[in-house]
Design an enzyme around this catalytic site. Structure first.
Site, PDB file in Angstrom:
ATOM      1  N   LYS A  59      -5.616 -23.441  -9.768  1.00 15.27           N
ATOM      2  CA  LYS A  59      -6.826 -22.620  -9.679  1.00 15.27           C
ATOM      3  C   LYS A  59      -6.771 -21.435 -10.650  1.00 15.27           C
ATOM      4  O   LYS A  59      -7.771 -21.107 -11.312  1.00 15.27           O
ATOM      5  CB  LYS A  59      -7.006 -22.118  -8.244  1.00 15.27           C
TER       6      LYS A  59
ATOM      7  N   SER B 161     -10.861 -23.283   1.439  1.00 15.46           N
ATOM      8  CA  SER B 161     -10.500 -22.239   0.467  1.00 15.46           C
ATOM      9  C   SER B 161     -11.697 -21.457  -0.076  1.00 15.46           C
ATOM     10  O   SER B 161     -11.515 -20.446  -0.748  1.00 15.46           O
ATOM     11  CB  SER B 161      -9.715 -22.853  -0.697  1.00 15.46           C
TER      12      SER B 161
END
Length: 813
Positions: free
Chosen positions: A742, A699
């Site tokens: 996140k 990511s």
């Protein structure tokens, strides 16, 4: 028809007669008489009853002739018409001494063994068996040797001992043994009459060496002596046990009278109780027949026998289990929703699924229960949600912890034959619930282990399959049990450790970590009132401001759930409880300052965005089991030869992302405005701070790419910007997971804008809008779009000199 066992005959032959037998000549082709359970030895006289037609024809024909036949033991005892494959290959030449024809058609002959022979070749099979044979010679020992004398003396002593211990042997046998002069005939005589298996007697016959035959005979006699001693012990014990049983019988009769006087339950009363309960059970015909069979068996067993309690406990389990005894579901969907909302904040997906199940069950009463798996980080309320679901449905609640379970018998149970056998935890739980449709929580299903005793997760395949669990078979129960009405809810922190076949049987519902706002609401509505009640405080004794709750959440906990938050709130409440108990002054309204005073220094440092006027500093986003975090990525260049260094305890996937980002950057130098020669004249170092913490995953791909682009162009990064997404060599931006955690981490850190893959847009739509009201999202598909948003036109204040000096041109010679 079976050939009969030999009768007791005590013939004697002299050494001279034995010597004549050794010299006697016999034909090379002999008629073969197969016999059962008999091995004929040279010199021994035996009566044999002949019943087979082949055998009768053989005996009658040769009795009229020279009366010489071959007698061979039958190896295959079951064969009624034996062939050459069914008999041993070594037998004894015999002379028919007498023949008697009995009224029932059977013929009895008296024969005497002469010489041992071996079958070499089959000659004929009809009208009787004939074979070509070769005579075997005995190897006689030197009788003057001490070892031989000692061996024969031991044989005689063992024979005498057997005669004394076995009352069925005639006493004349001892006289015969004492009068036998030939040592070789003595072993033949004892071999013929010893109580041994046929194969052992045949082995004695096949020995050529007389010493070996006597040695093997002595071993068999010693074994016979041991058996006779055991029989004598058993006989003595049986008489003692009979006396004890008679005594026990009288005692039990007295106990029965006393029990009747006192009103205690006797065995008969227990039987009646079991039968009465059995009449109320909704059993199938198969289960009822099985119960009746086991009940009949129990009534025949002595209550003092070791099998009695096992069978009794088994029958008690059968009548105590709920068979089709379902609790009545409460179909009030409004009430169910209120209960779920009252006990748990958020968890919309799970609550909606339970309401759907209840609605369908209301419309179709015989619906099979779903198999749910609540998957998410620790402390988000997966297990406690099971209690709320049971409360909302008005069902019984059963919980089974699967953490560390490694024995299949924990699921399926043990067979009744084992000592201490019991049913598996599934059946035990159903019995405790007293209904056939409880809410059954399978806690920590991802932490099942396996070893040599089996794989419990494989045993759960049947339990958690709606198509199979209607006929679940527990090893102890031995009959099928219907689990299809049980609402199984499994909980798990991870999915990768669950067996794929097991995971496929469950409906996975992901429970994400709580946002800051959700934690504040949970603390105010659930945790603080609960801690007040547990510590004896009244509502007016203490209150928390939102700022104090935020202080505890951000500085003293780092988790997706609320377990540690509850502990810290409990610590604050206990401190106030001490003040109240000691009647000292305290502040009723808890502020952040009081939180720090009570809990001490902060346990965690808050992640905050820090703006730097440096190239290559990019804010990425990471997911952890405790929630989301911001991830700072740094890159720097120095003069060198193009060496790439990666640090910060990066995993293999993250290292590959860095390599892919660098390769993509080198492929697009013209579009970005980078001199391609810089890659050969400068070293690159990429570092991710918090080096003690392992980091991995794809990511950070676009964040690494942006950091490298900023470093090699010395352009500024847009402030208050974070990003997450995987990058490919084609410059595509791929979606990643953990978006909610996140995003919330970015908001807590002061981030204002976030770059995501366009395919992650659906994840943003699932977040509560007020939680992301102050954030701006950029959804991209390519790496070029990322740089267009993230890189500013102006360079940093003190850019690094990236000019590559021109190499001097080589002069032509």
């Amino acid at each position: 028809m079976l050939d009969t066992e030999p009768v007791d005959m005590i013939p004697l032959i002299t050494p001279e007669e034995e010597a004549e037998m050794d010299k006697e000549e016999f034909p090379s082709v002999l008629p073969i008489l197969p016999v059962r359970n008999i091995v004929l030895f040279p010199g021994v006289v035996l009566p044999i009853t002949v019943g087979r037609q082949k055998s009768i024809r053989l005996v009658k024909k040769f009795y009229k002739g020279d009366r010489t036949i071959g007698v061979v033991a039958q190896e295959n005892q079951k064969s009624e018409e034996p062939s050459f494959q069914d008999i041993f290959k070594v037998g004894t030449v015999a002379k028919i001494l007498r023949m008697f024809v009995l009224p029932d058609g059977n013929t009895t002959i008296i024969i005497q063994g002469k010489r041992r022979f071996k079958i070499e070749e089959q000659v004929q099979d009809e009208p009787f068996m004939q074979a070509k044979v070769s005579m075997l010679k005995d190897i006689h020992p030197d009788m003057s040797k001490k070892e031989v004398k000692a061996l024969l003396q031991s044989v005689k002593e063992s024979a005498t001992k057997i005669l004394k211990m076995n009352p069925e042997i005639p006493q004349d046998a001892q006289i015969a043994i004492n009068n036998i002069e030939s040592e070789n005939f003595l072993t033949h005589f004892l071999s013929s009459n010893i109580n041994a298996e046929l194969k052992d007697k045949q082995k004695l016959l096949e020995f050529d060496d007389a010493v070996e035959r006597a040695t093997w005979l002595l071993q068999l006699m010693d074994k016979d002596i041991q058996m006779l001693e055991i029989k004598r012990e058993i006989h003595t014990k049986v008489h003692t046990d009979i006396d004890q049983q008679q005594r026990d019988y009288f005692l039990r009769q007295q106990i029965k009278v006393l029990q009747d006087e006192l009103g205690d339950f006797s065995s008969e009363q227990e039987f009646e109780r079991l039968k009465e309960k059995a009449l109320t059970k909704k059993w199938s015909d198969k289960v009822r027949a099985h119960f009746d069979k086991e009940m009949s068996k129990l009534q025949r067993v002595n209550p003092m026998a070791p099998d009695y309690p096992v069978t009794f406990n088994y029958l008690e389990l059968l009548v105590d289990l709920p068979w089709g005894e379902n609790s009545t579901d409460n179909f009030d969907l409004v009430r169910a929703k209120e209960i779920l909302d009252e006990d748990h904040f958020g968890l919309t997906k799970v609550k909606q699924r339970i309401l759907e199940y209840l609605a369908v069950l209301k419309l179709k009463n015989n619906m099979k229960a779903p198999i749910l798996c609540l998957y998410g980080p620790p402390g988000v309320g997966k297990t406690s949600l099971g209690k709320s679901i049971a409360k909302a449905l008005d069902r019984k609640y059963i919980r089974m912890s699967l953490g560390g379970v490694h024995d299949e018998s924990e699921i399926r149970g043990h067979r009744k034959t084992y000592i201490g056998a019991m049913p598996g935890k599934i059946i035990q739980g159903i019995k405790r619930s007293e209904t056939s449709n409880p809410v059954f929580i399978l806690d920590e299903i991802d932490k099942i282990s396996k070893d040599f005793r089996g794989d419990p997760s494989s045993a759960l395949l049947e339990v958690l399959d709606p198509e199979q669990n209607s006929s679940f078979m527990d090893n102890f129960l031995e009959v099928e049990y219907d689990l299809s009405k049980v609402l199984f809810i499994a909980t798990s922190n991870a999915l990768d450790t669950i067996q794929p076949a097991l995971r496929d049987r469950m409906e996975i519902i992901e429970i994400n970590g709580y946002t800051l706002e959700e934690k504040i609401q949970i603390a105010k509505k659930y945790l603080i009132p609960k801690q007040k009640e547990e510590h004896g405080l009244k509502a007016k004794d203490i209150s928390f401001t939102d700022a104090a709750i935020v202080k505890i959440i951000e500085d003293y906990t780092r988790e997706s759930g609320v377990r540690n938050l509850e502990r810290k709130i409990g610590a604050v409440v206990r401190n106030i409880a001490v003040a109240i108990a000691m009647e000292t002054a305290y502040t009723k309204k808890i502020q952040p300052a009081q939180v720090r005073e009570i809990l001490g220094s902060e346990d965690f440092e808050k992640d905050t965005y820090q703006q730097d006027d440096l190239a290559g500093i990019v804010t990425g986003l990471a997911w952890t089991p405790y929630g989301g975090e911001i991830l700072t990525i740094e890159s720097i260049i120095s003069k060198g030869k193009g060496k790439l260094t990666l640090s910060g305890q990066l995993g293999d996937v993250m290292k590959e992302s860095a390599s892919a980002a660098l390769s993509l950057l080198r492929a697009n130098v013209d579009a970005i405005g980078i001199d391609h020669r810089v890659f050969d004249h400068f070293d690159l170092h990429v570092h991710v701070p918090a080096g003690a913490t392992p980091k991995d995953g794809p990511s950070a791909g676009i964040a690494l790419y942006t950091s490298l682009a900023s470093t090699f162009t010395q352009r500024k990064i847009k402030p208050a910007l974070a990003m997450t997404g995987e990058i490919t060599l084609r410059g595509k931006v791929l979606p990643v997971g953990g978006i909610k955690e996140k995003i919330l981490a970015a908001k807590r850190a002061g981030i204002k804008e976030i770059i995501l893959s366009k395919k992650n847009k659906k994840d943003i739509e699932e977040i509560h809008p007020p939680d992301i009201a102050d954030l701006k999202f950029h959804f991209v598909e390519t790496a070029d779009e990322v740089l267009a948003i993230a890189l500013l036109k102006q360079k940093i204040k003190k850019p690094f000199n990236l000019e590559v000096p021109e190499e001097p041109k080589k002069k032509d010679k």
